[in-house]
Design an enzyme around this catalytic site. Structure first.
Site, short mmCIF file in Angstrom:
data_model
loop_
_atom_site.label_atom_id
_atom_site.label_comp_id
_atom_site.label_asym_id
_atom_site.label_seq_id
_atom_site.Cartn_x
_atom_site.Cartn_y
_atom_site.Cartn_z
N ASP A 181 0.78 -1.14 0.00
CA ASP A 181 -0.03 0.12 -0.07
C ASP A 181 0.70 1.27 0.05
O ASP A 181 1.91 1.25 0.74
CB ASP A 181 -0.73 0.23 1.32
CG ASP A 181 -1.97 -1.07 1.65
OD1 ASP A 181 -1.55 -1.99 0.97
OD2 ASP A 181 -2.86 -0.85 1.92
N ASP A 202 -0.75 -2.68 -4.35
CA ASP A 202 -1.97 -2.53 -3.65
C ASP A 202 -2.77 -1.17 -3.56
O ASP A 202 -2.27 -0.63 -4.57
CB ASP A 202 -1.65 -3.22 -2.31
CG ASP A 202 -2.81 -3.82 -1.56
OD1 ASP A 202 -3.79 -3.32 -1.49
OD2 ASP A 202 -2.66 -4.94 -0.75
N ASP A 203 -3.47 -0.84 -2.47
CA ASP A 203 -3.95 0.38 -2.71
C ASP A 203 -2.95 1.50 -2.83
O ASP A 203 -1.96 1.56 -2.29
CB ASP A 203 -4.85 0.65 -1.55
CG ASP A 203 -5.93 -0.01 -1.47
OD1 ASP A 203 -6.63 -0.30 -2.16
OD2 ASP A 203 -6.32 -0.96 -0.07
N HIS A 224 -3.80 -1.32 -6.63
CA HIS A 224 -5.47 -1.41 -6.53
C HIS A 224 -6.31 -0.16 -6.61
O HIS A 224 -7.38 -0.20 -6.34
CB HIS A 224 -5.75 -2.16 -5.30
CG HIS A 224 -4.97 -3.42 -5.34
ND1 HIS A 224 -5.10 -4.43 -4.30
CD2 HIS A 224 -4.24 -4.12 -6.36
CE1 HIS A 224 -4.52 -5.56 -4.63
NE2 HIS A 224 -3.85 -5.42 -5.72
N ARG A 257 -12.63 3.60 -5.80
CA ARG A 257 -13.25 2.29 -4.84
C ARG A 257 -13.54 2.60 -3.42
O ARG A 257 -12.81 3.37 -2.98
CB ARG A 257 -12.01 1.26 -4.86
CG ARG A 257 -12.42 -0.10 -4.23
CD ARG A 257 -11.25 -0.89 -4.17
NE ARG A 257 -11.64 -2.39 -4.02
CZ ARG A 257 -10.59 -3.17 -3.75
NH1 ARG A 257 -9.38 -2.91 -3.66
NH2 ARG A 257 -10.83 -4.40 -3.76
N LYS A 259 -14.73 0.41 -0.12
CA LYS A 259 -14.93 -1.13 0.13
C LYS A 259 -15.38 -1.23 1.58
O LYS A 259 -14.56 -0.48 2.24
CB LYS A 259 -13.78 -1.97 -0.08
CG LYS A 259 -12.26 -1.28 -0.04
CD LYS A 259 -11.17 -2.18 -0.17
CE LYS A 259 -9.83 -1.45 0.02
NZ LYS A 259 -8.60 -2.31 -0.14
#
Ligand code: NAG
Ligand code: NAG
Ligand code: NAG
Ligand code: NAG
Ligand code: NAG
Ligand code: NAG
Ligand code: NAG
Ligand code: NAG
Ligand code: NAG
Ligand code: NAG
Ligand code: NAG
Ligand code: NAG
Length: 361
Positions: A181, A202-203, A224, A257, A259
């Site tokens: 991340d 990742d993020d 991500h 995004r 989540k």
């Protein structure tokens, strides 16, 4: 360079042994090379700390917490850490009115390649990189992070913090790196991230909680996407007033995004993404998922997502990707405003659930 190390340290010792106030101005206290780390304790009161080509021993944190009000920390050259399987962090900073700077050409090199095993947080223990917990009225500028073993910035309990021109390049981990991340933010307010460049797996950004957070002029590659979440199941589960703007997301699993965790509670209010450019998104261009952590189960309504605005989100997703996926709980999504959405390529989802009025997949 080494001869100057002794000189600089001597100056520093003179300054801090004179009086504490005397060290409060511009004497450079330099930590350098393999021996520098052992002197960390003695520069703690210095207000001009220079980390120059420091080699931090394996399993140690470059502990810059509780710095004196007004301290400047400058990274010069290549800062490195020895190899050990541990959880880190490699650097930790706290204080008020702190300025952390990267000199031109400098790097904080995590040598992630020594840890990456395709298993991320489930494989061998990997140190997290940069902890900014309880850092207020401060700035982090021009830092370049290279090859992070795992997550990079953990921003928690911070107020009035600006991160400008931070670069994270873990491209080398595209095959074996995971959970790398860029910026993880929680329980913080007034956090502004400007002109960041993040190459990771990742993020790019993950906001778990906090208020008044801005990410502007950024570039996210390989990861991500720009995420709010995952929300739920933590001590703070409220996100409010977030703006992601004027940013590009490419070669990433997702673009925009939110989540939220299956079965958990929380609030996501007033999140805006505007002027966002997507390209080569491989999973979802725009993704709202309220069954996070329990894929396939019916989304739950414990985390409310309100006043969610998208404006001018454009670009392309990969041919195998889905342009927009909205997987809301039955009663949790309301008052959304999306305008100027133009995501091309890939396919349209037939599985969107409980879309708020005016929103189409
Ligand atoms: C450093 O601080 C001391 C005492 O506060 C002061 O006398 C001195 O002028 C300061 N030096 C600089 C360069 O600001
Ligand atoms: C740092 O300053 C504090 C407070 O003035 C003092 O108690 C401490 O001894 C100083 N530490 C060093 C290493 O100079
Ligand atoms: C830090 O210093 C500034 C300016 O000197 C001062 O206004 C502020 O109150 C100080 N903050 C703390 C937490 O000591
Ligand atoms: C930093 O130094 C290490 C050890 O010498 C080297 O392997 C690495 O490539 C350097 N990183 C950068 C960014 O220069
Ligand atoms: C937000 O933080 C910045 C420093 O990063 C500061 O200049 C600004 O005044 C703060 N804004 C508010 C509303 O507190
Ligand atoms: C954040 O900045 C604002 C505006 O300058 C100020 O009023 C507030 O006290 C600061 N917060 C902290 C924790 O210092
Ligand atoms: C960030 O980088 C840009 C372009 O290199 C430069 O113009 C700007 O002054 C930098 N800003 C900060 C706060 O570092
Ligand atoms: C990122 O690092 C890789 C080497 O690991 C290098 O090839 C690439 O040019 C770097 N990217 C940027 C944007 O600096
Ligand atoms: C963001 O980009 C838009 C469209 O290009 C522009 O109008 C706006 O001024 C930019 N905002 C900032 C804060 O730079
Ligand atoms: C698209 O992104 C994926 C995932 O990052 C990458 O493997 C692929 O090479 C990219 N394709 C192009 C055409 O850049
Ligand atoms: C979520 O909130 C509801 C209603 O207040 C409560 O009954 C439930 O136990 C909460 N769930 C969790 C996981 O905290
Ligand atoms: C939309 O966003 C793009 C960047 O993604 C920007 O170049 C363009 O100017 C924006 N359009 C409008 C109408 O603001």
């Amino acid at each position: 360079m080494r001869p100057f190390l002794f000189l600089s340290l001597s100056l520093c010792h003179i300054a801090i042994s004179a009086t504490w106030q005397d060290a409060s101005n511009d004497t450079r206290c330099v930590l350098s090379g393999p021996a520098g780390y052992s002197l960390l304790g003695s520069v703690r009161n210095c207000s001009n700390i220079v980390i120059s080509g420091l080699q931090v021993p394996a399993g140690q944190t470059l502990d810059l917490t509780k710095l004196k009000n007004g301290t400047t920390v400058t990274f010069e050259g290549n800062t490195t850490w020895g190899y050990r399987e541990w959880t880190g962090p490699l650097v930790s900073v706290s204080g008020t009115n702190i300025s952390i700077k990267g000199a031109p050409g400098s790097a904080l090199d995590g040598s992630g390649e020594l840890w990456w095993d395709e298993k991320g947080q489930d494989g061998k223990q990997k140190p997290k990189f940069f902890q900014a917990h309880s850092l207020s009225n401060s700035a982090i500028e021009g830092i370049r992070i290279v090859n992070a073993p795992a997550h990079v910035f953990s921003i928690n309990g911070c107020t009035n913090l600006t991160l400008a021109n931070v670069t994270i390049n873990s491209t080398l981990g595209d095959r074996l790196g995971k959970n790398t991340d860029g910026f993880d933010i929680s329980a913080s307010s007034n956090i502004t991230i400007l002109w960041a460049m993040v190459y990771n797996q990742d993020d790019c950004v993950a906001i778990n909680s906090g208020t008044d957070i801005v990410f502007r002029g950024g570039l996210c590659v390989g990861g991500h996407g720009l995420s709010v979440g995952s929300i739920g199941g933590r001590s703070n589960n409220a996100v409010k007033n977030v703006v992601f703007e004027n940013s590009t997301i490419k070669n990433s699993q997702n673009g925009v995004r939110i989540k939220t965790k299956y079965g958990e509670n929380g609030t996501v209010d007033a999140v805006t993404y505007r002027h966002i450019q997507l390209s080569n998104i491989t999973k979802y261009g725009i993704d709202v998922d309220q069954s996070y952590g329990a894929t396939g189960r019916a989304p739950t309504s414990g985390v409310k997502i309100t006043n969610f605005s998208l404006a001018n989100v454009t670009g392309t997703v990969d041919s195998k990707a889905t342009r927009i996926f909205v997987n809301c709980g039955e009663t949790s999504c309301a008052s959304w405003l999306w305008i100027g959405i133009a995501v091309a390529g890939g396919k349209k989802s037939s599985k969107c659930l409980y879309l708020p009025s005016g929103i189409v997949c």
